[in-house]
Structures are given as C-alpha cells and as structure tokens.
Design a protein around this motif. Structure first.
Motif, PDB file in Angstrom:
ATOM      1  N   LEU A 167      -6.349   0.374  -1.811  1.00 31.15           N
ATOM      2  CA  LEU A 167      -6.620  -0.149  -0.740  1.00 31.15           C
ATOM      3  C   LEU A 167      -7.705  -1.312  -1.079  1.00 31.15           C
ATOM      4  O   LEU A 167      -7.644  -2.383  -0.352  1.00 31.15           O
ATOM      5  CB  LEU A 167      -7.486   0.747   0.308  1.00 31.15           C
ATOM      6  CG  LEU A 167      -6.742   2.166   0.819  1.00 31.15           C
ATOM      7  CD1 LEU A 167      -7.382   3.067   1.416  1.00 31.15           C
ATOM      8  CD2 LEU A 167      -5.547   1.695   1.402  1.00 31.15           C
ATOM      9  N   TYR A 171      -6.109   5.865  -4.867  1.00 39.40           N
ATOM     10  CA  TYR A 171      -5.764   5.497  -3.589  1.00 39.40           C
ATOM     11  C   TYR A 171      -6.935   4.283  -3.129  1.00 39.40           C
ATOM     12  O   TYR A 171      -6.520   3.477  -2.425  1.00 39.40           O
ATOM     13  CB  TYR A 171      -5.928   6.669  -2.763  1.00 39.40           C
ATOM     14  CG  TYR A 171      -6.047   6.458  -1.097  1.00 39.40           C
ATOM     15  CD1 TYR A 171      -4.767   5.959  -0.586  1.00 39.40           C
ATOM     16  CD2 TYR A 171      -6.812   6.776  -0.228  1.00 39.40           C
ATOM     17  CE1 TYR A 171      -4.791   5.575   0.983  1.00 39.40           C
ATOM     18  CE2 TYR A 171      -7.124   6.400   0.974  1.00 39.40           C
ATOM     19  CZ  TYR A 171      -5.910   5.736   1.582  1.00 39.40           C
ATOM     20  OH  TYR A 171      -6.105   5.659   2.933  1.00 39.40           O
ATOM     21  N   GLY A 172      -8.109   4.863  -3.369  1.00 37.76           N
ATOM     22  CA  GLY A 172      -9.322   3.550  -3.148  1.00 37.76           C
ATOM     23  C   GLY A 172      -8.988   2.489  -3.760  1.00 37.76           C
ATOM     24  O   GLY A 172      -9.196   1.293  -3.336  1.00 37.76           O
ATOM     25  N   ILE A 175       0.755  -1.175  -0.072  1.00 31.61           N
ATOM     26  CA  ILE A 175       0.207   0.112  -0.168  1.00 31.61           C
ATOM     27  C   ILE A 175       0.832   1.310   0.087  1.00 31.61           C
ATOM     28  O   ILE A 175       0.698   2.194  -1.084  1.00 31.61           O
ATOM     29  CB  ILE A 175      -0.834   0.037   1.172  1.00 31.61           C
ATOM     30  CG1 ILE A 175      -1.992  -1.111   1.189  1.00 31.61           C
ATOM     31  CG2 ILE A 175      -1.494   1.267   1.356  1.00 31.61           C
ATOM     32  CD1 ILE A 175      -2.731  -1.211   2.253  1.00 31.61           C
ATOM     33  N   THR A 194      -0.948   3.799   4.844  1.00 33.37           N
ATOM     34  CA  THR A 194      -1.464   5.351   4.645  1.00 33.37           C
ATOM     35  C   THR A 194      -0.595   6.262   5.404  1.00 33.37           C
ATOM     36  O   THR A 194      -0.344   7.316   4.816  1.00 33.37           O
ATOM     37  CB  THR A 194      -2.900   5.466   4.983  1.00 33.37           C
ATOM     38  OG1 THR A 194      -3.751   4.376   4.245  1.00 33.37           O
ATOM     39  CG2 THR A 194      -3.424   6.971   4.706  1.00 33.37           C
ATOM     40  N   ALA A 234      -3.959  -1.154   6.215  1.00 37.53           N
ATOM     41  CA  ALA A 234      -4.344   0.204   5.282  1.00 37.53           C
ATOM     42  C   ALA A 234      -3.941   1.542   6.300  1.00 37.53           C
ATOM     43  O   ALA A 234      -3.384   2.465   5.730  1.00 37.53           O
ATOM     44  CB  ALA A 234      -5.832   0.105   5.286  1.00 37.53           C
ATOM     45  N   VAL A 280      -6.169  -6.461   7.267  1.00 40.87           N
ATOM     46  CA  VAL A 280      -6.245  -5.570   6.125  1.00 40.87           C
ATOM     47  C   VAL A 280      -6.198  -4.241   6.795  1.00 40.87           C
ATOM     48  O   VAL A 280      -5.689  -3.002   6.247  1.00 40.87           O
ATOM     49  CB  VAL A 280      -7.564  -5.814   5.134  1.00 40.87           C
ATOM     50  CG1 VAL A 280      -7.723  -4.738   4.271  1.00 40.87           C
ATOM     51  CG2 VAL A 280      -7.172  -6.997   4.493  1.00 40.87           C
ATOM     52  N   VAL A 330       0.994   3.987  -3.166  1.00 36.72           N
ATOM     53  CA  VAL A 330       0.416   5.099  -3.094  1.00 36.72           C
ATOM     54  C   VAL A 330       1.539   6.346  -3.257  1.00 36.72           C
ATOM     55  O   VAL A 330       1.469   7.328  -3.867  1.00 36.72           O
ATOM     56  CB  VAL A 330      -0.171   5.405  -1.658  1.00 36.72           C
ATOM     57  CG1 VAL A 330      -0.561   6.730  -1.483  1.00 36.72           C
ATOM     58  CG2 VAL A 330      -1.494   4.481  -1.587  1.00 36.72           C
ATOM     59  N   ALA A 344      -5.574  -4.365  -2.080  1.00 33.07           N
ATOM     60  CA  ALA A 344      -5.031  -4.952  -0.766  1.00 33.07           C
ATOM     61  C   ALA A 344      -5.965  -5.873   0.090  1.00 33.07           C
ATOM     62  O   ALA A 344      -5.620  -6.801   0.388  1.00 33.07           O
ATOM     63  CB  ALA A 344      -4.158  -3.975  -0.057  1.00 33.07           C
ATOM     64  N   ALA A 345      -7.192  -5.133   0.222  1.00 30.32           N
ATOM     65  CA  ALA A 345      -8.045  -5.680   1.151  1.00 30.32           C
ATOM     66  C   ALA A 345      -8.689  -7.048   0.443  1.00 30.32           C
ATOM     67  O   ALA A 345      -8.875  -8.041   0.886  1.00 30.32           O
ATOM     68  CB  ALA A 345      -9.372  -4.818   1.116  1.00 30.32           C
TER      69      ALA A 345
END
Length: 825
Positions: free
Chosen positions: A794, A790-791, A491, A763, A759, A755, A495, A797-798
């Motif tokens: 995430l 960015y969303g 993440i 972040t 996150a 997760v 990012v 990754a989730a």
C-alpha cells in the motif's frame, strides 16, 4: 501518410513518450524471457568430467506419455542408469575411437576431525573413466587393489593426505579405510572426485549390469543417435554435455525453459495491456485534433491509418532499443534466479538474434493491436458529434463492456470458493486466478463502480481544494477510473500472489506438524545409509524407526483430447511406519505397503477414480514407469504428497540409493549416529523437503516483482499523462482567481482519493480469495504471512501515485496561465 505520421510524432514528442516507454519496457521484458528460454535449450556451464569426450550417452530423463503432443513431457528428477551392454554397441559404431563406461555413486572423505568433507558434491567413479576429463596423475599411481583410491588434488589437500596415506571414505555404509594410491588433477571445482578400481567401483555402484554414462571419443554424435534411437538414451554433444554431468544444470535447463515460457506469456499479456491502455490515453487526449480532421473531410480509414503509422514509427524505435535492452534484463533475471537457487551461479546464458527479433515483432504486434483498438472510436463517429463531445467525457461505458465485466466478476467470485473444495497447491493457484478474473472484471466496470464511489465520497471532501477536487472527479470519473485501475491491479496482484504462497506454506507446515509423530529424526549432509533404520530398530530404547525417502513421481492425466503431465513430491516409508507418521489413512493399511505397492492421497484417488486394490500408473523419479497396487488411501497430502511408496522402491530409483531421513521414536540413538560421520539428530522434521517450495516461492516473488515493476511504469505513465493533459484546465482555474497553491492542494486531494480508492478496491479484490483460501487450508479466515508486506504494498502504491501526480502538476503549473490557456491539448 508515413511522412505525416513522422511529422506528427516529432511535433507531439511529449504525447508519445508514454507509449514509447511502454513499448520499450515491454519489449525488453519479452526479449529477456526469450533469452532465458533459449538458454534453457542451449545454455549451461562448461563441462568438466566429460571435457575430453566428444559425445556423452546417458539415460533419457524426458518422460513423454503415450498420446501426448510435443509439449506433453516432464523432466525426471533423477538421472537413470543405462545398460552396460551399450558400451560394446557404441564402440562398434564407425568413427568411434573409444567408448568408456562411467560409474557414479556417492563417496565422501572423512577428515581427520571425524567430519565429512562434503562442502560440494563428492562422487566416486571407476578409474577407467578418468580419461574423460581427463584426470591425470599428479603423484602416485592408479588404483589397482580394492583397498586403493585416487583423490582429486583439491580433495586431497582438504583431507591433508598424500599417496601412501590412509583415508576413510563413506559411501552407503560406515566409513571404510583406503590407501591413497595417487592424487590426480582434473578440470573445474564444481565437485570432488574419488576413483576406485573397476571391481571396487562396480561393487560400490551396486548395479553390475548398468553404468551411469558412456563417454565417446570421436565426433560421431549423429551416428550414435541413429544406432541408439530405440534404447531410451540421451546423446549429448557440445554444451549439452554439462547437463549430462551435473544434475543441477540438467534440471536448470528444463526449469528455465518452463519458467521463461510461462513468465513470458504473462509478460506478453501485461505488455499488451499496458501498451493498449497507454496508447488509448494518448489517442483520447487528441480527440479534438481527430474531430477537426473528420470535420475537414478525413475518412475513418485515413484516421485509423494515421494512428497506426504513428504507432508503428514509435514502436519500431522503442522496440529496437527494448529488444537490445532485453540482454541486460536477462542477465539481471539470471542473477536474481541464481541468488535464490533456481539456476547455478556459473550458468551461462545463450544469446542469439532469435529472441531479440521475436521480441521486436511481438512489441510491434502489441502496439499495432493497441492502435487498432484505440483508433476505432475517433475514426467511427461523425464530425459533428466529434466536435460536440470533444471537451467532455462520455457519460457512461458501453453495455457490452459492462455486461462482460459483471459476468467476469461473478465468475471470479464463484472461483474464490474452489479452495474450500480443492486443497493443496491447486487451490492456492485457483485463488490467484480468481483474483485476476475479479481484477479484469472490475477494470471493465471501473468507470461505473468508481463513479458511484466518487459520488458518495466527493461531497465530504473539506475545504476549497476539496470542493475543486470533488467537482473535477465528479464530472470526470472516467479519468479517475483510468488512474485508479492500474494502481488497483498492482495492489491486488501483489497481495494475492504473496499471501496465497505464505498461506499455503502455513497449511503445509500445520499438516506436517500434525502428521510427523516421531520423537527424533536422523538426517545427513549427503543422505542416510539404508542400514541405519534397521540398526536403529535393534538399538535399546528405540521403540520404532522408519526410513523416509523424499522423491518425486511423474503422473499423466487425459483432459479431453490432450494429455497433461505433472511432476509432484512423493515419499517412501517402511511398512513399520506406525507410531512415527500419521498419514490420516481412510482406507486400507500402511502395513501392506510392501515393495510393488503404493498409497494414494484421497484427492488424487478421487480425481483419478482409484480405490484400494486398483493399479496406479506413473513414473518414478528417474523416469522409469511404475504400475503399483494401491493398498491405502490417506488424507494428509500436503505433508506427504499424492504418492507414498515403499522405501525400498523409492530408494531404488534415486542415484544416491540412500534414505533422506530416519524417523525415531524413543531414545535418541546418539551412539549409532556417531558411527556415521555427517549424521545428526533433531527433534522434528517435515515429511517433504520444503527447499523446492521455498525456491518456488522466491521465484514467484521475482517474477511478480518484475511484472509489478512494469505495471508501475504503466501507473506512472497513466498518472503523469492524464495530469499533464490538464494544463489548460489549471490555467483556466488560475485565470479566474485560483492560486497555484490551491491547484496543487486540489491535485493532492485527487491523488489521495485515487490512492485511497485503489487501496480499497485492490484490498477487496485480494481479501475474498485469500480469506476463503485460508479457511480451506488452515481453518482460520486470516491469511498467513507478515502484515508488513501488505503495508509495504500500500505504501509503495501510494508513493507512486502521489509522486507521479504531484510532479506532473508542478511541471504543468510552470507556464504562465495566459500562455498555457492557448496551448493545444
């Protein structure tokens, strides 16, 4: 011992799958980088214009500053001309059958509709050089008079002309009518060719004592190199002839070698990290087995040797398959680079056993290093302690590891402030490096930091599944940290890399908008003739006009005992630029920017200790050295680069010899533009051509995407292996009354917790450097770029974390509890 290692691998195939996949993918990635690097030296496209020449001599495009090592060099953006006198010198070399000079200059046919036929590069040459392809007359005759021209057959068809017809050709001025004396067939279709008489070609090239290249008939490349070793030329044979012919191929070969080198370095580091973490998890899950071996008399050396041999067996098979698979990966990367414009679509890779063998050796070395690291603990503790601690995790991490981690986090935090003081691309790069240091520091301190976070969050998890998950993660926070860390890395890395580029691009656009004050800009498909700016100044309604020549310069700086060489964007403008551009001049004046002078950005001037009146040394875009007097210092380097030259100087060191644009204040000169086909008038312009930066941005995305794909494999490996290793725990829970549904709910809760923590930490790691970069670059704390990226990061990754844990949990619950409780770990 080797037999025992092989028997262990066969008996524990599932336990070594993770390490096998990690080595396989890592070796394939490293092999692909090696193939790309080799292609940067040996790859290319089939030559066309020089197909009949055995040797091609061109100007040397490699800039090597004095005092630098073998790696201290930069590739010039423009092809330099060479002295015409070298033709006779080469012709006298024994074995040379013929030495043919070639002149190359921009030449575009204007169609019957008044539009320039410039769908692909269109170049003019002297007819004598047609033999190098060879071009053979299909119809008509060779050009003899100054008003005659021969077109290649494709160009003649597009223009709709035949021998005897009139055609308008634009070189560096308004179009001129020529009579088509002939049509010739050549090789390939990468470029259009027009041939003029020798006298006319010399006139249009503009340099009677220089030629663009010399084609040699006769396989005497080595002899020519010896004769011309002091003449600063490049002697090309075989596939390298295409680099002498095509600018994009020449630049691609240099860029590809650098990309593969830097990308390959990252790939090796990531491969070592992934293999080490995966193998460490595999070894950790066998701690009871090693404890038993120690209890029955196995020595630490034997334990280490067994782990090393097991790893060697797995990595040898995986590495062999991975190195061969690297061929497919290299073609995939080549196609991706071609789609974003880094390499030509027809660029061919060069594949040999060298990068495959090197990748295999690197894979074996990474695995062996990982095995040595993973084997230290199970081989060094005494048997009684090993049996006693086998069922539970260690309470805390070592002090040395924690100290290193906290120091790295402090260094990374301090480094995030650098963009406030160092603007530009360097500041953006510093943000990425600072984030990486923070990630490494947080990785080392992960069990401690994540353990504290878990103790705060776990008691608040609701329901029975929440209670079970809280108990599990509280007692095994190190296991949770091992799952959170790779997700956090993915993440944070994604990012920071994406938004640092978009934020820097926004800063450049913001400064360019403020710096370009012209009302209109004239641009062209192949450039703007030099005379347009002067003519525009005399046009009624035009209050100011200046040439803008986009170019590059190469600089060298001494760092300790080494010399660093860098290529950067530059611009050429006229001294009459006032009113059309605002460089933010702090010292000196742009009215003094006459030929032989230069203006420097304040950042470059500060780091190189330059002031007005000093001499700046660098290399022009064609690799020619420059020593120019500094006449001004300015602030807006994001828009104009670190060097602003006089337009005449900048223009003289490009092969086109034309302006990139003309900036106009006042009324748009529509009538002037109509005299030059291909020119257009727009209402705004950026000082720098942002195409290179966009390509670099896309290139970074491809590189980051590939690395993140490999990290995703590591994440999936880690989560699946750590979850599958808990099948006895799941069996025990079911035997004491917990339902399978409750176990799955417990693992879903743990997955969400994993997760969520990844996150949050990912972040935070990205937010600090990006916020300070945005403040230093754009003046606002919010990074530039689309929020949906960015969303998406995430969400990806989730999805990866939840699916990996859920699938492994369901597979682990298939067995009956009474059977699973008796299985070995």
């Amino acid at each position: 011992m080797l037999t025992l290692a092989w028997q262990t691998v066969k008996a524990r195939t599932s336990g070594f799958v993770g390490a096998f996949i990690a080595v396989l993918c890592g070796t394939a990635l490293v092999a692909a980088c090696g193939i790309l690097m080799e292609s940067g030296f040996r790859g290319g496209v089939p030559t066309q214009r020089y197909a009949a020449a055995d040797v091609v001599v061109t100007g040397d495009r490699t800039v090597r500053p004095p005092g630098g090592d073998v790696l201290a060099f930069e590739h010039a953006a423009e092809q330099p001309a060479i002295p015409a006198a070298l033709v006779a010198k080469i012709a006298s070399v024994p074995g040379v059958k013929a030495a043919v000079a070639e002149l190359t200059f921009p030449a575009v046919v204007v169609g019957s509709d008044g539009q320039a036929l410039a769908e692909k590069p269109s170049l003019g040459h002297n007819w004598e050089s047609a033999v190098l392809a060879p071009f053979t007359l299909k119809a008509g005759k060779a050009p003899a008079a100054d008003n005659e021209v021969v077109l290649d057959s494709g160009l003649a068809a597009r223009a709709g002309v035949a021998p005897g017809d009139e055609v308008r050709v634009m070189t560096r001025s308004v179009p001129v009518s020529y009579r088509v004396s002939g049509v010739a067939d050549g090789r390939g279709d990468r470029q259009a060719a027009l041939f003029f008489s020798a006298a006319k070609a010399t006139e249009l090239a503009g340099s009677p004592d220089q030629v663009s290249a010399i084609g040699v008939m006769g396989n005497v490349g080595d002899r020519i190199e010896d004769v011309l070793k002091n003449d600063h030329v490049t002697v090309s044979t075989g596939a390298d002839r295409s680099a002498a012919e095509f600018d994009d191929v020449s630049q691609t070969k240099a860029i590809l070698a650098l990309i593969a080198g830097s990308f390959g370095g990252y790939a090796v580091l990531v491969a070592i990290f992934v293999v080490a973490s995966t193998l460490a998890l595999t070894v950790e899950q066998r701690r009871r087995e090693f404890a038993l071996l120690r209890a029955v008399g196995a020595t630490p050396r034997q334990i280490r040797k067994m782990i090393g041999l097991e790893t060697l067996v797995v990595s040898a098979v995986a590495g062999t398959l991975g190195s061969v698979g690297g061929i497919a990966v290299s073609h995939g990367l080549r196609n991706a680079f071609a789609n974003i414009g880094v390499v030509p679509q027809d660029f061919e890779l060069s594949i040999s056993p060298i990068p495959l063998v090197a990748a295999l050796l690197i894979g074996l070395g990474a695995a062996r290093l990982a095995a040595w690291s993973a084997a230290r603990r199970p081989s060094s503790i005494n048997p009684v302690e090993a049996l006693g601690e086998a069922a539970v995790q260690r309470k805390d991490v070592g002090r040395v590891r924690l100290t290193i981690g906290y120091v790295l986090m402090a260094i990374g935090t301090a480094a995030t402030t650098l963009p406030l003081f160092i603007p530009g691309q360097i500041g953006a790069a510093m943000s990425v490096m600072a984030a990486l240091v923070l990630i490494i520091g947080l990785t080392l301190t992960g069990p401690r930091v994540i353990g504290k976070a878990v103790r705060m969050i776990a008691p608040k998890l609701p329901g029975t599944s929440g209670y079970l998950a809280a108990a599990s993660v509280t007692k095994n926070s190190r296991r949770l940290a091992a799952a959170v860390t790779p997700l956090m890395l993915a993440i944070g890395f994604a990012v920071v890399n994406f938004y640092s580029q978009t934020t820097f691009g926004a800063a450049v656009q913001q400064e360019a908008t403020k710096s370009i004050t012209a009302d209109h800009v004239i641009s062209g498909v192949t450039g703007v003739p030099e005379e347009v700016a002067e003519t525009a100044r005399k046009t009624p309604g035009v209050t100011a006009a200046t040439s803008l020549v986009r170019t590059q310069v190469i600089t060298a700086s001494k760092s300790g005992d080494s010399v660093e060489v860098n290529s950067g964007p530059a611009n050429g403008i006229d001294p009459q630029a006032a009113g059309t551009v605002d460089l933010g001049v702090t010292e000196g004046s742009l009215t003094d920017l006459t030929p032989g002078t230069v203006a420097l950005s304040d950042t470059h001037a500060f780091w190189n200790n330059k002031k007005v009146g000093d001499t700046a040394e660098f290399w022009y875009a064609d690799g020619q050295p420059a020593k120019l007097k500094v006449v001004a210092i300015y602030e807006h380097e994001l828009a104009f680069g670190d060097h602003v030259l006089n337009a005449q100087d900048a223009r003289a060191h490009t092969r086109a010899g034309m302006d990139s644009a003309v900036l106009i204040n006042g009324t748009a000169p529509g009538e002037l533009v109509s005299r030059y086909p291909g020119l257009t008038v727009a209402s705004n312009v950026t000082a720098q051509d942002r195409g290179d930066e966009r390509t670099q941005f896309l290139l970074n995305l491809v590189a980051v995407g590939v690395i993140l794909g490999y990290v995703a494999i590591s994440v999936s490996n880690t989560l699946v292996m750590s979850t599958a290793a808990r099948r006895r725990e799941f069996a025990l829970l079911r035997l004491v009354g917990t339902k399978s549904r409750q176990v799955r709910q417990m693992m879903r809760t743990e997955a969400l917790l994993t997760v969520g923590l990844a996150a949050i930490f990912g972040t935070l790691v990205a937010a600090l450097p990006l916020t300070l970069l945005a403040i230093g670059s754009t003046g606002t704390p919010l990074p530039a770029g689309p929020p949906w990226v960015y969303g998406a990061v995430l969400a990806g990754a989730a999805l990866l974390g939840i699916v990996s844990i859920s699938v492994a949990t369901r597979l682990s619950l298939r067995a009956k509890p009474i059977d699973a409780i008796g299985t070995r770990e």
